[in-house]
Design a protein around this motif. Structure first.
Motif, PDB file in Angstrom:
ATOM      1  N   ALA A   4       5.612  -3.327  -1.869  1.00  0.00           N
ATOM      2  CA  ALA A   4       4.885  -4.133  -0.889  1.00  0.00           C
ATOM      3  C   ALA A   4       4.752  -3.391   0.434  1.00  0.00           C
ATOM      4  O   ALA A   4       3.685  -3.425   1.076  1.00  0.00           O
ATOM      5  CB  ALA A   4       5.590  -5.467  -0.675  1.00  0.00           C
ATOM      6  N   CYS A   5       5.790  -2.704   0.844  1.00  0.00           N
ATOM      7  CA  CYS A   5       5.743  -1.934   2.091  1.00  0.00           C
ATOM      8  C   CYS A   5       4.762  -0.776   1.994  1.00  0.00           C
ATOM      9  O   CYS A   5       3.991  -0.520   2.926  1.00  0.00           O
ATOM     10  CB  CYS A   5       7.128  -1.416   2.451  1.00  0.00           C
ATOM     11  N   TYR A   8       1.237  -2.131   2.154  1.00  0.00           N
ATOM     12  CA  TYR A   8       0.886  -2.480   3.532  1.00  0.00           C
ATOM     13  C   TYR A   8       0.506  -1.237   4.326  1.00  0.00           C
ATOM     14  O   TYR A   8      -0.514  -1.219   5.028  1.00  0.00           O
ATOM     15  CB  TYR A   8       2.055  -3.212   4.205  1.00  0.00           C
ATOM     16  N   ILE A   9       1.288  -0.192   4.215  1.00  0.00           N
ATOM     17  CA  ILE A   9       1.001   1.058   4.936  1.00  0.00           C
ATOM     18  C   ILE A   9      -0.325   1.642   4.476  1.00  0.00           C
ATOM     19  O   ILE A   9      -1.119   2.125   5.279  1.00  0.00           O
ATOM     20  CB  ILE A   9       2.157   2.060   4.752  1.00  0.00           C
ATOM     21  N   ILE A  11      -2.949  -0.012   3.248  1.00  0.00           N
ATOM     22  CA  ILE A  11      -4.054  -0.825   3.759  1.00  0.00           C
ATOM     23  C   ILE A  11      -4.282  -0.537   5.242  1.00  0.00           C
ATOM     24  O   ILE A  11      -5.429  -0.449   5.702  1.00  0.00           O
ATOM     25  CB  ILE A  11      -3.796  -2.329   3.506  1.00  0.00           C
ATOM     26  N   VAL A  12      -3.220  -0.371   6.015  1.00  0.00           N
ATOM     27  CA  VAL A  12      -3.363  -0.011   7.431  1.00  0.00           C
ATOM     28  C   VAL A  12      -3.991   1.382   7.545  1.00  0.00           C
ATOM     29  O   VAL A  12      -4.831   1.627   8.416  1.00  0.00           O
ATOM     30  CB  VAL A  12      -2.006  -0.093   8.163  1.00  0.00           C
ATOM     31  N   PHE A  38      -5.059  -4.014   9.425  1.00  0.00           N
ATOM     32  CA  PHE A  38      -4.823  -4.510   8.073  1.00  0.00           C
ATOM     33  C   PHE A  38      -6.068  -5.216   7.537  1.00  0.00           C
ATOM     34  O   PHE A  38      -6.487  -4.977   6.408  1.00  0.00           O
ATOM     35  CB  PHE A  38      -3.622  -5.454   8.059  1.00  0.00           C
ATOM     36  N   GLN A  39      -6.676  -6.075   8.342  1.00  0.00           N
ATOM     37  CA  GLN A  39      -7.875  -6.784   7.903  1.00  0.00           C
ATOM     38  C   GLN A  39      -9.041  -5.831   7.683  1.00  0.00           C
ATOM     39  O   GLN A  39      -9.821  -6.000   6.741  1.00  0.00           O
ATOM     40  CB  GLN A  39      -8.248  -7.861   8.915  1.00  0.00           C
TER      41      GLN A  39
END
Length: 66
Positions: A4-5, A8-9, A11-12, A38-39
């Motif tokens: 998950a981490c 997230y990285i 996607i950023v 992120f969005q």
């Protein structure tokens, strides 16, 4: 938790790539940007998958002088 981490990285990373490459003008409004990195990354990922564009998968640090 690690997966998950990393997701997230990634996607950023896509969000920053969108801004650096100018894709944010394609996936979002042009007069201002009120989305987080992120969005923006999620929108770029969706745009790539909708248009069958190769999705960049990388974890690299950009040189700010480039």
């Amino acid at each position: 938790m690690i997966a998950a981490c990393l997701a997230y990285i990634w996607i950023v990373f896509l969000g920053t790539l969108a801004i650096r490459q100018g894709w944010d003008k394609i996936i979002h409004r042009t007069d201002r940007c009120d989305l987080s990195l992120f969005q923006l990354g999620l929108k770029l990922l969706n745009h790539f998958s909708d248009h069958d564009i190769l999705i960049p998968v990388a974890f690299q640090i950009f040189n700010p002088t480039e």
